[in-house]
Write a protein that holds these residues in place. Structure first.
Motif, short mmCIF file in Angstrom:
data_model
loop_
_atom_site.label_atom_id
_atom_site.label_comp_id
_atom_site.label_asym_id
_atom_site.label_seq_id
_atom_site.Cartn_x
_atom_site.Cartn_y
_atom_site.Cartn_z
N THR A 267 -1.06 23.47 14.68
CA THR A 267 -0.52 23.05 13.40
C THR A 267 -1.49 23.20 12.24
O THR A 267 -2.71 23.05 12.39
N GLN A 268 -0.90 23.53 11.10
CA GLN A 268 -1.55 23.39 9.79
C GLN A 268 -1.11 22.05 9.23
O GLN A 268 0.08 21.71 9.28
N VAL A 269 -2.03 21.28 8.73
CA VAL A 269 -1.69 20.02 8.07
C VAL A 269 -2.01 20.14 6.59
O VAL A 269 -3.09 20.60 6.21
N ASN A 270 -1.06 19.72 5.77
CA ASN A 270 -1.28 19.62 4.33
C ASN A 270 -1.27 18.14 3.96
O ASN A 270 -0.35 17.42 4.36
N THR A 271 -2.27 17.69 3.24
CA THR A 271 -2.17 16.33 2.72
C THR A 271 -1.01 16.31 1.74
O THR A 271 -0.68 17.32 1.11
N PHE A 272 -0.36 15.18 1.60
CA PHE A 272 0.93 15.13 0.90
C PHE A 272 0.77 15.05 -0.61
O PHE A 272 0.15 14.12 -1.14
N GLY A 273 1.35 16.02 -1.31
CA GLY A 273 1.39 15.97 -2.76
C GLY A 273 2.19 14.80 -3.28
O GLY A 273 1.91 14.26 -4.36
N SER A 274 3.20 14.36 -2.52
CA SER A 274 4.03 13.24 -2.95
C SER A 274 3.26 11.93 -2.98
O SER A 274 3.73 10.94 -3.56
N ALA A 275 2.09 11.90 -2.34
CA ALA A 275 1.26 10.68 -2.34
C ALA A 275 0.36 10.61 -3.57
O ALA A 275 -0.36 9.62 -3.75
N LEU A 276 0.35 11.66 -4.40
CA LEU A 276 -0.54 11.70 -5.56
C LEU A 276 0.15 11.11 -6.78
O LEU A 276 1.38 11.09 -6.88
N ALA A 277 -0.65 10.65 -7.73
CA ALA A 277 -0.13 10.11 -8.98
C ALA A 277 -0.78 10.83 -10.15
O ALA A 277 -1.96 11.19 -10.08
N TYR A 278 -0.01 11.05 -11.21
CA TYR A 278 -0.59 11.72 -12.37
C TYR A 278 -1.42 10.76 -13.21
O TYR A 278 -2.33 11.16 -13.93
N GLN A 279 -1.13 9.44 -13.11
CA GLN A 279 -1.98 8.47 -13.80
C GLN A 279 -3.28 8.31 -13.00
O GLN A 279 -3.28 8.37 -11.78
N GLU A 280 -4.36 8.12 -13.71
CA GLU A 280 -5.68 7.97 -13.09
C GLU A 280 -5.87 9.01 -11.98
O GLU A 280 -6.05 8.67 -10.81
N PRO A 281 -5.83 10.30 -12.32
CA PRO A 281 -5.81 11.34 -11.29
C PRO A 281 -7.03 11.36 -10.38
O PRO A 281 -6.94 11.83 -9.25
N LEU A 282 -8.18 10.83 -10.84
CA LEU A 282 -9.36 10.83 -9.96
C LEU A 282 -9.15 9.95 -8.72
O LEU A 282 -9.80 10.15 -7.70
#
Length: 480
Positions: A267-282
């Protein structure tokens, strides 16, 4: 708990784990133009990336030439624009195709991009049989989750099977399909349904290939998978153990497979983009790191880590570098790779594996009872189940209510965005004569379209022309 390298492979597919074979660091990249994508690839390789992964813009995914009116405003927006083999040549300029493994994140137009990859190899003096990498080529998940399809479901699956068949016969180093559960998860599925969607899709593709006269064992040995990891670190690591165990068990019991290569889920695993937030991106650096640790503890073979700016834009150079450095720090500055199965024997992991395994089995029984995943997609039942689950997912919570100071930071990130259409040459439309006619005939007759596609690509047919020639009419069989 199992033993690494031994059936049912829940403890890992390699006896020594990462101690002798580290996971591939494969950061997804695809910028507005072929030239800028090539520059990003070179940058990542210089930074130590060990495998390439190419993202395409929406027109390329949908088989539209960049000068097509339907492509207006989308050219180069979510990835690189590729209309002909010459564009792909620019993407890989100076990159030896026989030395670097490449993953193509492409589905509906996977046959066309495979043909371009083959022709590009020929042009650069590389034998196509020496190519190494993976085609996503996963149409079931497109209808279930992403909706970036060109043809109806039976025709789309048929062309996907053409790709698998051609790779089995001609391209020993290419994984012809990457069966995905991760896209259903990004759309709202839970961890158990993510695994069940992938395993149910395996059955659909195997039925199609066996009907063409291929053995399930030969086909399954070439499967790869895509899963994601979210923020429940231990549960996500346990999920990959469940996926490997259930896959191995089903290959043996349902398909009579005995070759270990066909029972090992890679398998290739991608960390989930849906878990990211545009606020406080760091803050996304922390989120992506947690998810990357889950993937490594779970025993992935290949990993993409999302960039901190990915919720705002196509990742910039800084975001891409930090994402790659995250992988390198985990591999070189921690002890995660020092033990073949670091979670083996954990009571918590055993409990999670048992619970998730029951939930996966339940979903598989429900899918099978409704005629398999293709029928569940046609009826809309499975999509409805995913939508219900998505409704209850809160998503990121820390820092997402931050006020206006984040707005200025977001504007700075957006200022780095690449232009989407500037400098893009128009495609001059002209007939491609016999080669497109032959492609049209093979598509209508139900023959494998790959040989005709390769000839048409050599003649510099565009992706739009290729897709049009393969479009079904009343005489095209629904499936093989």
């Amino acid at each position: 708990m199992g033993v690494p390298g031994e059936f049912p492979y829940d403890a890992g597919i390699h006896p020594a784990g990462y101690t002798t074979r580290l996971w591939t660091m494969r950061q997804l990249a695809g910028l507005s133009s072929a030239e800028s994508t090539n520059a990003r690839f070179r940058y990542l390789l210089e930074m130590g990336e060990t495998g390439l992964s190419l993202a395409f813009d929406l027109p390329t995914q949908l088989g539209l030439d960049p000068d097509d009116p339907a492509a207006h405003g989308e050219v180069g927006r979510t990835g690189v624009s590729v209309a002909t083999v010459d564009d792909l040549a620019e993407v890989f300029d100076g990159i030896p195709l026989d030395k670097v493994s490449v993953s193509f994140t492409i589905n509906a137009t996977a046959p066309m991009l495979l043909a371009m990859w083959i022709v590009l190899a020929e042009q650069t003096g590389v034998a196509p049989a020496a190519l190494r990498g993976t085609l996503q080529n996963e149409m079931l998940k497109e209808f279930l989750a992403r909706k970036a399809y060109v043809y109806d479901l039976p025709t789309s699956v048929r062309y996907g099977l053409d790709v698998i068949e051609y790779c089995l016969q001609e391209l020993p180093g290419v994984n012809p399909v990457s069966v995905s559960g991760g896209h259903a998860r990004e759309a709202g599925a839970d961890a158990a349904l993510e695994v069940a969607c992938a395993l149910a899709s395996v059955d659909e593709y195997l039925r199609g290939m066996v009907a063409r006269g291929h053995s399930a064992e030969a086909v399954a040995a070439r499967f790869s998978f895509i899963f994601g990891t979210d923020m429940e670190l231990l549960k996500e690591a346990a999920k990959l153990r469940v996926a490997r165990r259930r896959y191995a068990e089903r290959m043996r019991s349902l398909w009579g497979v005995r070759d270990p290569r066909a029972m090992k889920l890679r398998t290739q695993v991608n960390t989930f983009g849906s878990a990211l937030a545009y606020q406080e991106p760091l803050n996304n650096i922390v989120r992506a790191t947690v998810q990357a640790i889950a993937a490594v503890l779970g025993g992935t073979q290949s990993l993409h880590v999302c960039s901190f700016d990915e919720a705002v834009q196509t990742p910039g150079p800084l975001g891409a570098r930090i994402a790659l450095r995250t992988q390198q720090i985990l591999a070189e500055e921690t002890d995660l790779a020092h033990y073949p199965d670091p979670l083996g024997g954990s009571r918590v992991i055993e409990q999670l594996v048992e619970t998730l395994g029951r939930e996966v089995d339940d979903w598989l029984e429900r899918i099978d009872a409704r005629g398999g995943i293709a029928e569940c997609i046609r009826s809309g039942w499975l999509e409805g189940e995913i939508e219900d689950l998505a409704f209850h997912d809160p998503g990121p919570v820390v820092g997402v209510t931050a006020p206006t100071p984040v707005e200025s930071e977001t504007r700075l990130l957006q200022a780095e965005r690449h232009t989407t259409t500037g400098g893009r040459r128009e495609i001059t439309r002209r007939p491609w004569g016999d080669e497109l006619d032959r492609l049209r005939e093979d598509a209508a007759a139900g023959r494998n379209v790959m040989p005709a596609l390769i000839r048409a690509v050599r003649a510099r047919a565009t992706i739009g022309q290729l897709c049009a020639a393969m479009r079904p009419d009343d005489h095209v069989p629904e499936s093989d």
